[in-house]
Design a protein around this motif. Sequence first.
Motif: not given
Length: 295
Positions: A129-155
């Motif tokens: 999910a890394d980016e070539e662009s300096v600006v973060q988009t997909r890595f940050a939101t993917t990190a949030l998705a990873l953490l959120r999915a582990a919460l009840p109902g998160g997936a």
Amino acid sequence: MAVSRTALELAAQPDCWRRAAALAPEGLPLPGERVAVTGCGTSWFMAQAYAALREAAGEGDTDAFPASEFPARRRPYDRVVAITRSGTTTEILGLLAALGRTTPRLAVTASPGTPVTRAAETVAVLDWADEESVVQTRFATTALALLRAALPGGADAVAAAADAAETALAEPLPEEVLTAEQWTFLGRGWAYGLAQEAALKMREAAGAWTEAYPSMEYRHGPVAIAGPGRVTWSFGPVPDGLASAVAHAGGVLVRGDDPLAELVRAQRVAVAVAESRGYDPDHPRGLTRSVILTP
């Protein structure tokens, strides 16, 4: 005109979120633990969103701090989660070293083999999910998705957000949003962190005048910004009376049900505005992939 790397990378987010939701890395916060989440810049805003989601799910007290402002004098947390795309940010590495081995530490990063992978007890590497662009988009939101999915109902929530984001990627952007002179982003709970991230993207990519506030705080002063040619963008429900206040000022109100999908839409606006102003959204002025401080 060639499509920017940022535009391509932000469009990959729904698939990245689905992939992250299927993972179950070691070191994730356990129910009842008192947890601190930290990051810098974009990662800090994702930390804020996750902290609000975790507390709302009843999983335990969860605080979010920029790494440079971590309250070292507080009683120790049961676990610290650090989000860092580059794995080399000075403040993150300094904080993890200061915590010592007595505090369980999880690092979520896009960069294997970097110093953070040695500074944390457990590591979740999202290099796909890394980016070539300096600006973060997909890595940050993917990190949030990873953490959120582990919460009840998160997936299920991540799956729904991915579907909503695909719609946000396919729909044309409103002309009044693209041609505005100012944008204010609003959100409640976990959406406030995403509203702050949307404003950051507009500032980074387009050098735009943007602000972000908790939704209920908007009328405590910031509503004075509203006016013709200015956008008030709500990530989630609009508080009673806010729409009429914006309309009375002659401003434009934008609203969306899914905050993550709205963040994707705002990222698209940031790229479009940057390009209309002759800026390179992949390489914003004054920014680098990682902030590494030297003595």
